[in-house]
Design a protein around this motif. Structure first.
Motif, PDB file in Angstrom:
ATOM      1  N   GLY B  41       0.821  -1.212   0.000  1.00 52.99           N
ATOM      2  CA  GLY B  41       0.000   0.000   0.000  1.00 52.99           C
ATOM      3  C   GLY B  41       0.849   1.253   0.000  1.00 52.99           C
ATOM      4  O   GLY B  41       0.652   2.172  -0.796  1.00 52.99           O
ATOM      5  N   ARG B  42       1.854   1.260   0.887  1.00 54.90           N
ATOM      6  CA  ARG B  42       2.706   2.443   0.979  1.00 54.90           C
ATOM      7  C   ARG B  42       3.549   2.620  -0.278  1.00 54.90           C
ATOM      8  O   ARG B  42       3.851   3.742  -0.678  1.00 54.90           O
ATOM      9  N   LEU B  43       3.935   1.482  -0.908  1.00 55.56           N
ATOM     10  CA  LEU B  43       4.710   1.590  -2.150  1.00 55.56           C
ATOM     11  C   LEU B  43       3.893   2.265  -3.247  1.00 55.56           C
ATOM     12  O   LEU B  43       4.409   3.124  -3.976  1.00 55.56           O
ATOM     13  N   VAL B  44       2.608   1.873  -3.342  1.00 57.92           N
ATOM     14  CA  VAL B  44       1.756   2.502  -4.352  1.00 57.92           C
ATOM     15  C   VAL B  44       1.645   4.001  -4.076  1.00 57.92           C
ATOM     16  O   VAL B  44       1.751   4.832  -4.987  1.00 57.92           O
ATOM     17  N   GLU B  45       1.462   4.350  -2.795  1.00 55.72           N
ATOM     18  CA  GLU B  45       1.413   5.770  -2.447  1.00 55.72           C
ATOM     19  C   GLU B  45       2.711   6.479  -2.817  1.00 55.72           C
ATOM     20  O   GLU B  45       2.701   7.601  -3.306  1.00 55.72           O
ATOM     21  N   VAL B 204      14.740  13.961  -3.498  1.00 51.04           N
ATOM     22  CA  VAL B 204      13.952  14.651  -2.477  1.00 51.04           C
ATOM     23  C   VAL B 204      13.811  13.796  -1.223  1.00 51.04           C
ATOM     24  O   VAL B 204      13.486  14.317  -0.158  1.00 51.04           O
ATOM     25  N   ALA B 205      14.046  12.478  -1.346  1.00 46.28           N
ATOM     26  CA  ALA B 205      13.978  11.632  -0.157  1.00 46.28           C
ATOM     27  C   ALA B 205      15.035  12.052   0.867  1.00 46.28           C
ATOM     28  O   ALA B 205      14.855  11.832   2.066  1.00 46.28           O
ATOM     29  N   THR B 206      16.139  12.679   0.399  1.00 41.73           N
ATOM     30  CA  THR B 206      17.181  13.104   1.335  1.00 41.73           C
ATOM     31  C   THR B 206      16.742  14.283   2.187  1.00 41.73           C
ATOM     32  O   THR B 206      17.402  14.620   3.159  1.00 41.73           O
ATOM     33  N   ILE B 207      15.630  14.943   1.827  1.00 42.21           N
ATOM     34  CA  ILE B 207      15.108  15.998   2.702  1.00 42.21           C
ATOM     35  C   ILE B 207      13.749  15.574   3.269  1.00 42.21           C
ATOM     36  O   ILE B 207      12.895  16.408   3.530  1.00 42.21           O
ATOM     37  N   THR B 208      13.573  14.265   3.443  1.00 36.97           N
ATOM     38  CA  THR B 208      12.427  13.661   4.134  1.00 36.97           C
ATOM     39  C   THR B 208      11.097  13.758   3.396  1.00 36.97           C
ATOM     40  O   THR B 208      10.051  13.625   4.009  1.00 36.97           O
ATOM     41  N   VAL B 209      11.102  13.998   2.089  1.00 36.58           N
ATOM     42  CA  VAL B 209       9.866  13.847   1.325  1.00 36.58           C
ATOM     43  C   VAL B 209       9.660  12.345   1.082  1.00 36.58           C
ATOM     44  O   VAL B 209      10.607  11.645   0.732  1.00 36.58           O
ATOM     45  N   VAL B 210       8.440  11.860   1.299  1.00 40.38           N
ATOM     46  CA  VAL B 210       8.219  10.410   1.258  1.00 40.38           C
ATOM     47  C   VAL B 210       7.772   9.984  -0.139  1.00 40.38           C
ATOM     48  O   VAL B 210       6.585   9.854  -0.411  1.00 40.38           O
ATOM     49  N   ASP B 211       8.723   9.777  -1.033  1.00 36.43           N
ATOM     50  CA  ASP B 211       8.398   9.236  -2.350  1.00 36.43           C
ATOM     51  C   ASP B 211       8.710   7.738  -2.334  1.00 36.43           C
ATOM     52  O   ASP B 211       8.983   7.171  -1.269  1.00 36.43           O
ATOM     53  N   VAL B 212       8.671   7.092  -3.505  1.00 42.28           N
ATOM     54  CA  VAL B 212       8.839   5.635  -3.521  1.00 42.28           C
ATOM     55  C   VAL B 212      10.239   5.251  -3.046  1.00 42.28           C
ATOM     56  O   VAL B 212      10.425   4.230  -2.374  1.00 42.28           O
ATOM     57  N   TYR B 213      11.218   6.100  -3.321  1.00 40.17           N
ATOM     58  CA  TYR B 213      12.578   5.827  -2.862  1.00 40.17           C
ATOM     59  C   TYR B 213      12.654   5.817  -1.337  1.00 40.17           C
ATOM     60  O   TYR B 213      13.303   4.971  -0.729  1.00 40.17           O
ATOM     61  N   ALA B 214      11.954   6.769  -0.715  1.00 39.25           N
ATOM     62  CA  ALA B 214      11.966   6.854   0.748  1.00 39.25           C
ATOM     63  C   ALA B 214      11.302   5.629   1.360  1.00 39.25           C
ATOM     64  O   ALA B 214      11.748   5.119   2.395  1.00 39.25           O
ATOM     65  N   ILE B 215      10.213   5.141   0.722  1.00 40.85           N
ATOM     66  CA  ILE B 215       9.543   3.942   1.235  1.00 40.85           C
ATOM     67  C   ILE B 215      10.505   2.755   1.199  1.00 40.85           C
ATOM     68  O   ILE B 215      10.604   1.975   2.157  1.00 40.85           O
TER      69      ILE B 215
END
Lengths: 243, 260
Positions: B41-45, B204-215
Motif C-alpha cells: 500500500g505504501r509503495l503505491v502511495e 527529495v527523499a534526502t530531505i524527508t519527502v516520502v516518495d517511492v525511494y523513501a519507502i
C-alpha cells in the motif's frame, strides 16, 4: 532579526585554517574531482569497450551490451549508486573469501570511482558508437585502398574523423560526472557536498557553506568549459563553422 | 536503438530470454519477498508521490523555461543576461546541492523572521515538500530553458515574417506560430529531459519527502535487507521510464510533421 545577515557575512568561517572550514571544503572538492576524473576515465574504458562490442561484437555480446546501456540509463543514478556500492563491495568480499584472503575494507573513494565509471560507461558507449558511425564509410574504404593497415586507418582516419562528433557528447558527460559525484554523499563518501552539509550542521551557517560549495562546483564547470571549447576547436579544425 | 529490426525469435535471443527469466525466477524463489504485502500500500502511495512530483515540477519548470528561452533568444540584454546566468548556475551545480541549499539554507533563514513564522505560510515552509518542488522546478527550468532558447532561435525567420504579413499581432504570431513550432522542435529533447527529471526525483527523499525511494529506504531499515528492496526499486523506475518514453513517442507521432 537581522542575525542572518551577520550569519551570511561571517567570512572567517571560510578560513582555511581549522577554526574555519575552508580547508575542509577544499579537501572535499579534491575528493570530488578525484572521483570524477577516475570515474570518467574508467567510464571511457567501458565506453570504448562497449562501443567496439556493439559495432563489431557477435549477436550475444551486442544484446548484452544493449541490456547494460538500457538498464543504466533507465534507473536513477542514486539507486544505481546504492546498488553498485553494496553489490560491488559485497562481490569483492565474496571473491576474497573464495580465494581465502581476508575481508577487505573498500575505501569510499574506490567504490565511488567504480560506480561513476559504470554509469558513465553506459552513456559513453552510446556517444562513441554514434561518433564512430558518423565517419563516412567511403573514407575508410579509400584509406584501405591506399594500402593502410587497420591500425593506420584507425589512427589516421577513424579517430580524427570521429573526434568532432564525440567531443560535444563526451564533454557533456564530463560535466555530468563532476555533478554526479555529489550523489556519493548519500553513501557517506566525504566529497564536497557531504562535507559542506557537515560544516553547515556544525556551525548552523548552512546558507554560507552551500553557496560557497556551489561556487566551487560552478568554477569547476566554467573552467571545464574553457578547456572543452579549446578541445572542440582542435577537433573541428579544418571543418566549416557551425551556423 | 538503431533502425535495424531484429527479431525476438533468433535462437540466441531465446536462450538469453530463458536465462533472464531463469534469473528472475531464481530471485523470486531464493530471495526474501515476504515484506512485500506489508508495504504494498505504501509503495503505491510512494509511486503516486513520485509521479505527482514529476508532473508538477515538469509542468511548472516548462512554464518557467518558455520565458527563459524566449528572452535568451530574442530579449534585451538586461533580461537575457540574468536568464543566461540562471541557466548556467543551475546547470553548473549538482541538484543535490541546490536541494540542500534551499532546504537547510533557506529553511534556516526563514526561521529568523518572526513575521514568516506567524504567517499562514509557515506550516508549508516548515514541511519539506515545497523545497523539493522548488528545487526540481528550478532545475527543470534551467535545463529546459537552454533547450527552448535553441528551439526559439531555430524557428525559420520566414515563418514569423509570413505571420506578420498575414497581419497577426506579435502576440498572436507568438501564440500561433513561434511557440508551437519551438515546442515541436524541442519535443524530442523534452522527452529526454522528462526522463532525467524522473531520475532526479528520488533526491527529495534526502530531505524527508516520502516518495517511492523513501519507502524503499524504510523497508531496508526495517528488514535489514540490502538487495531485494533496491532491485524492486530499480524495476519500478524502469517501468516508469518505459511508460514515459512510450507516452512521448505517442505524443510526437500525434504532431503532424507537414501541415496539410
Amino acid at each position: 532579526m537581522l542575525d542572518w545577515i551577520a550569519d551570511l557575512a561571517s567570512w572567517e568561517l571560510l578560513a582555511l585554517e581549522p577554526p574555519g572550514w575552508g580547508g575542509v571544503l577544499l579537501g572535499g572538492l579534491a575528493v570530488s574531482l578525484q572521483v570524477a576524473v577516475g570515474g570518467y576515465i574508467l567510464g571511457f574504458l567501458f565506453g570504448v569497450g562497449g562501443a567496439t562490442g556493439k559495432l563489431y561484437g557477435g549477436p550475444i555480446l551486442r544484446d548484452l551490451l544493449d541490456v547494460y546501456t538500457t538498464l543504466v540509463r533507465a534507473v536513477p543514478e542514486l539507486v544505481l549508486i546504492l546498488l553498485l556500492y553494496y553489490a560491488g563491495t559485497d562481490a569483492l568480499n565474496q571473491l576474497m573469501l573464495l580465494i581465502g584472503a581476508e575481508r577487505v575494507d573498500i575505501s569510499g573513494l574506490a567504490a565511488g570511482i567504480f560506480v561513476i565509471g559504470v554509469v558513465q560507461g553506459a552513456y559513453q558507449t552510446e556517444v562513441l558508437r554514434g561518433a564512430f558511425k558518423a565517419v563516412p564509410h567511403g573514407q575508410i574504404e579509400a584509406a584501405r585502398a591506399y594500402g593502410m593497415s587497420s591500425l593506420q586507418v584507425l589512427r589516421r582516419i577513424t579517430l580524427p574523423g570521429m573526434l568532432p562528433h564525440a567531443v560535444p557528447g563526451l564533454a557533456n558527460l564530463w560535466l555530468i560526472a563532476t555533478k554526479d559525484t555529489a550523489l556519493l554523499a548519500v553513501v557517506g563518501v566525504a566529497e564536497l557536498t557531504l562535507v559542506t552539509r557537515q560544516a553547515g550542521g556544525t556551525t548552523k551557517s548552512y546558507f554560507l557553506f552551500f553557496c560557497a560549495a556551489g561556487l566551487l562546483y560552478l568554477m569547476v564547470t566554467l573552467i571545464s568549459n574553457v578547456g572543452i571549447r579549446r578541445v572542440e576547436r582542435y577537433a573541428r579544425r579544418g571543418m566549416p563553422a557551425v551556423r | 536503438m538503431g533502425p535495424e529490426i531484429r527479431s525476438w525469435r533468433e535462437p540466441h535471443r531465446l536462450v538469453l530470454l530463458a536465462i533472464g527469466i531463469g534469473i528472475i525466477v531464481f530471485a523470486a524463489i531464493n530471495m526474501r519477498w515476504d515484506w512485500l504485502p506489508r508495504y504494498s500500500g505504501r509503495l503505491v502511495e510512494g509511486v503516486g508521490t513520485t509521479l505527482w512530483l514529476l508532473f508538477l515540477t515538469s509542468a511548472l519548470g516548462f512554464l518557467l523555461a518558455v520565458p527563459l528561452g524566449l528572452v535568451q533568444a530574442a530579449g534585451p540584454f538586461w533580461l537575457s543576461g540574468p536568464a543566461r546566468m540562471f541557466c548556467t548556475v543551475i546547470r553548473g551545480t549538482p541538484l543535490l546541492l541546490q536541494l540542500w541549499l534551499l532546504y537547510y539554507g533557506l529553511g534556516s533563514l526563514f526561521a529568523y523572521w518572526p513575521e514568516i513564522r506567524q504567517s499562514w505560510a509557515w506550516p508549508y515552509l516548515r514541511s519539506a515538500w515545497p523545497y523539493g518542488v522548488l528545487a526540481l522546478t528550478l532545475s527543470f527550468a534551467g535545463y529546459e530553458g537552454e533547450v527552448m532558447r535553441g528551439a526559439f532561435a531555430g524557428v525559420p525567420k520566414g515563418e514569423l515574417e509570413a505571420a506578420r504579413a498575414y497581419g497577426m499581432s506579435p502576440l498572436t504570431a507568438f501564440r500561433r506560430i513561434w511557440l508551437p513550432r519551438a515546442i515541436h522542435r524541442a519535443l524530442p529533447t523534452l522527452a529526454g529531459e522528462t526522463v532525467l527529471q524522473l531520475k532526479a526525483t528520488p533526491l527529495v527523499a534526502t530531505i524527508t519527502v516520502v516518495d517511492v525511494y523513501a519507502i524503499i529506504s524504510r523497508v531496508r531499515q526495517d528488514t535489514y535487507l540490502t538487495y531485494e528492496p533496491l532491485l524492486l526499486l530499480a524495476l519500478i523506475y524502469m517501468i516508469l521510464t518505459g511508460i514515459l518514453v512510450l507516452a512521448f513517442r505517442w505524443l510526437e507521432a500525434k504532431v503532424p510533421v507537414k501541415g496539410g
